[in-house]
Design a protein around this motif. Structure first.
Motif, PDB file in Angstrom:
ATOM      1  N   CYS A 123      39.514   6.192  33.247  1.00  0.00           N
ATOM      2  CA  CYS A 123      39.794   5.184  32.233  1.00  0.00           C
ATOM      3  C   CYS A 123      38.488   4.551  31.769  1.00  0.00           C
ATOM      4  N   ASP A 124      38.057   4.883  30.563  1.00  0.00           N
ATOM      5  CA  ASP A 124      36.819   4.311  30.019  1.00  0.00           C
ATOM      6  C   ASP A 124      36.926   2.802  29.868  1.00  0.00           C
ATOM      7  N   ASP A 125      38.123   2.328  29.500  1.00  0.00           N
ATOM      8  CA  ASP A 125      38.314   0.889  29.300  1.00  0.00           C
ATOM      9  C   ASP A 125      37.975   0.093  30.556  1.00  0.00           C
ATOM     10  N   LEU A 126      38.301   0.677  31.732  1.00  0.00           N
ATOM     11  CA  LEU A 126      38.094  -0.018  33.007  1.00  0.00           C
ATOM     12  C   LEU A 126      36.880   0.507  33.771  1.00  0.00           C
ATOM     13  N   GLY A 127      36.364   1.659  33.376  1.00  0.00           N
ATOM     14  CA  GLY A 127      35.229   2.244  34.081  1.00  0.00           C
ATOM     15  C   GLY A 127      35.590   2.700  35.481  1.00  0.00           C
ATOM     16  N   LYS A 128      36.780   3.304  35.651  1.00  0.00           N
ATOM     17  CA  LYS A 128      37.221   3.726  36.978  1.00  0.00           C
ATOM     18  C   LYS A 128      38.328   4.763  36.840  1.00  0.00           C
ATOM     19  N   TRP A 129      38.627   5.439  37.967  1.00  0.00           N
ATOM     20  CA  TRP A 129      39.782   6.310  38.050  1.00  0.00           C
ATOM     21  C   TRP A 129      41.039   5.461  38.210  1.00  0.00           C
ATOM     22  N   VAL A 130      42.107   5.898  37.569  1.00  0.00           N
ATOM     23  CA  VAL A 130      43.399   5.220  37.660  1.00  0.00           C
ATOM     24  C   VAL A 130      44.443   6.245  38.079  1.00  0.00           C
ATOM     25  N   LEU A 131      45.232   5.909  39.099  1.00  0.00           N
ATOM     26  CA  LEU A 131      46.244   6.836  39.603  1.00  0.00           C
ATOM     27  C   LEU A 131      47.537   6.737  38.804  1.00  0.00           C
ATOM     28  N   MET A 132      48.099   7.900  38.503  1.00  0.00           N
ATOM     29  CA  MET A 132      49.385   8.003  37.832  1.00  0.00           C
ATOM     30  C   MET A 132      50.318   8.835  38.706  1.00  0.00           C
ATOM     31  N   ASP A 133      51.459   8.256  39.095  1.00  0.00           N
ATOM     32  CA  ASP A 133      52.435   8.962  39.924  1.00  0.00           C
ATOM     33  C   ASP A 133      53.572   9.421  39.020  1.00  0.00           C
ATOM     34  N   THR A 134      53.477  10.654  38.583  1.00  0.00           N
ATOM     35  CA  THR A 134      54.404  11.175  37.579  1.00  0.00           C
ATOM     36  C   THR A 134      55.733  11.606  38.180  1.00  0.00           C
ATOM     37  N   GLY A 135      55.709  12.081  39.434  1.00  0.00           N
ATOM     38  CA  GLY A 135      56.927  12.609  40.028  1.00  0.00           C
ATOM     39  C   GLY A 135      57.214  12.074  41.402  1.00  0.00           C
ATOM     40  N   CYS A 136      57.332  10.768  41.529  1.00  0.00           N
ATOM     41  CA  CYS A 136      57.507  10.152  42.845  1.00  0.00           C
ATOM     42  C   CYS A 136      58.964  10.089  43.284  1.00  0.00           C
ATOM     43  N   SER A 137      59.890  10.468  42.380  1.00  0.00           N
ATOM     44  CA  SER A 137      61.304  10.309  42.684  1.00  0.00           C
ATOM     45  C   SER A 137      62.139  11.270  41.845  1.00  0.00           C
ATOM     46  N   LYS A 138      63.343  11.558  42.306  1.00  0.00           N
ATOM     47  CA  LYS A 138      64.268  12.345  41.489  1.00  0.00           C
ATOM     48  C   LYS A 138      64.768  11.543  40.292  1.00  0.00           C
ATOM     49  N   ASP A 139      64.595  10.243  40.345  1.00  0.00           N
ATOM     50  CA  ASP A 139      64.927   9.373  39.214  1.00  0.00           C
ATOM     51  C   ASP A 139      63.714   9.342  38.279  1.00  0.00           C
ATOM     52  N   PRO A 140      63.807   9.930  37.072  1.00  0.00           N
ATOM     53  CA  PRO A 140      62.623   9.989  36.189  1.00  0.00           C
ATOM     54  C   PRO A 140      62.104   8.621  35.771  1.00  0.00           C
ATOM     55  N   ALA A 141      62.962   7.603  35.782  1.00  0.00           N
ATOM     56  CA  ALA A 141      62.537   6.260  35.375  1.00  0.00           C
ATOM     57  C   ALA A 141      61.603   5.620  36.392  1.00  0.00           C
ATOM     58  N   ARG A 142      61.449   6.249  37.554  1.00  0.00           N
ATOM     59  CA  ARG A 142      60.575   5.686  38.581  1.00  0.00           C
ATOM     60  C   ARG A 142      59.129   6.185  38.483  1.00  0.00           C
ATOM     61  N   ASN A 143      58.789   6.992  37.485  1.00  0.00           N
ATOM     62  CA  ASN A 143      57.372   7.350  37.364  1.00  0.00           C
ATOM     63  C   ASN A 143      56.577   6.058  37.193  1.00  0.00           C
ATOM     64  N   CYS A 144      55.395   5.980  37.808  1.00  0.00           N
ATOM     65  CA  CYS A 144      54.761   4.663  37.937  1.00  0.00           C
ATOM     66  C   CYS A 144      53.252   4.734  38.121  1.00  0.00           C
ATOM     67  N   HIS A 145      52.645   3.557  38.052  1.00  0.00           N
ATOM     68  CA  HIS A 145      51.272   3.367  38.531  1.00  0.00           C
ATOM     69  C   HIS A 145      51.260   2.063  39.319  1.00  0.00           C
ATOM     70  N   PHE A 146      50.108   1.724  39.878  1.00  0.00           N
ATOM     71  CA  PHE A 146      50.034   0.588  40.809  1.00  0.00           C
ATOM     72  C   PHE A 146      48.914  -0.359  40.407  1.00  0.00           C
ATOM     73  N   ARG A 147      49.149  -1.641  40.622  1.00  0.00           N
ATOM     74  CA  ARG A 147      48.143  -2.656  40.286  1.00  0.00           C
ATOM     75  C   ARG A 147      47.938  -3.601  41.458  1.00  0.00           C
ATOM     76  N   HIS A 148      46.740  -4.146  41.514  1.00  0.00           N
ATOM     77  CA  HIS A 148      46.425  -5.215  42.460  1.00  0.00           C
ATOM     78  C   HIS A 148      45.644  -6.282  41.709  1.00  0.00           C
ATOM     79  N   ASP A 149      46.150  -7.488  41.734  1.00  0.00           N
ATOM     80  CA  ASP A 149      45.545  -8.578  40.948  1.00  0.00           C
ATOM     81  C   ASP A 149      45.403  -8.192  39.486  1.00  0.00           C
ATOM     82  N   GLY A 150      46.391  -7.461  38.985  1.00  0.00           N
ATOM     83  CA  GLY A 150      46.399  -7.090  37.570  1.00  0.00           C
ATOM     84  C   GLY A 150      45.569  -5.880  37.207  1.00  0.00           C
TER      85      GLY A 150
END
Length: 212
Positions: A123-150
């Motif tokens: 992510c150029d905007d943040l200057g870091k790698w950002v994790l994307m969890d595309t297939g964490c569940s059989k429920d497609p609506a649960r695809n997600c990423h994670f934040r700490h302090d925003g």
């Protein structure tokens, strides 16, 4: 405030995907620019792309009519997703995200956890790698990423928080569900943070071009 990183050079050799005709075909055939249209930041584009990849095969985790596990090739996976005719699991969803991100000009890579596969995008905007969890569940609506302090997290940051017993501080961000905190995740419903007890990356992201 985040410091923009202009140049990052790793001590490990990495085979990066170069411009390639199949990459161009992926972007054009599946109209990927339209998928991310309207997004105002890199992160919003990653989320839109991740959500699109997960819904390419809503059912998931099914061997389909061919009882076959496709290679790490987005063009093949997306063709097989139409029925679906073959298995599509977390590895394939992550492959879709990595290669569609590459097709849009981003740098992305697979991240293999303990019994799970996710992806990271630079992510150029943040200057870091950002994790994307595309297939964490059989429920497609649960695809997600994670934040700490925003701030969106990568695999190493998630692992450090998990080891420190601080998963309650991690926000789980879904595109179509209410956000929650890491300590409320149920392993039976989606992959939880115990998967981060070990992780690694393949030292290449050019699987669309060559199997070698």
């Amino acid at each position: 405030e985040h410091t923009r990183v202009e140049n990052v050079v790793s001590s490990f050799r990495f085979a990066y995907q170069r411009p390639y005709e199949r990459l161009e075909r992926l972007a054009e055939q599946y109209k990927l620019k339209q998928v991310i249209s309207g997004a105002d930041s890199d992160l919003e584009r990653f989320v839109a792309l991740r959500n699109w990849c997960r819904y390419s095969a809503e059912k998931g985790w099914d061997m389909g009519s061919t009882d076959w596990c496709p290679p790490w090739d987005a063009l093949v996976i997306l063709e097989m997703n139409k029925d679906p005719r073959a298995l599509c699991m977390c590895t394939h969803y992550s492959t879709l995200f990595v290669q569609t991100a590459l097709a849009l000009g981003y740098t992305a890579r697979h991240v293999i956890l303990d019994h799970h596969c996710v992806a990271e995008a630079w992510c150029d905007d943040l200057g870091k790698w950002v994790l994307m969890d595309t297939g964490c569940s059989k429920d497609p609506a649960r695809n997600c990423h994670f934040r700490h302090d925003g701030v969106p997290l990568n695999a190493l940051e998630i692992r450090r928080l998990w080891r420190a017993g601080r998963i309650n501080e991690i926000d789980v961000i879904y595109p179509k569900r209410r956000k929650t905190t890491g300590d409320t995740l149920v392993a039976a419903e989606q992959c939880d943070f115990t998967n981060y007890r070990r992780f690694a990356i393949p030292f290449r992201n050019n699987h669309l071009q060559t199997p070698f």
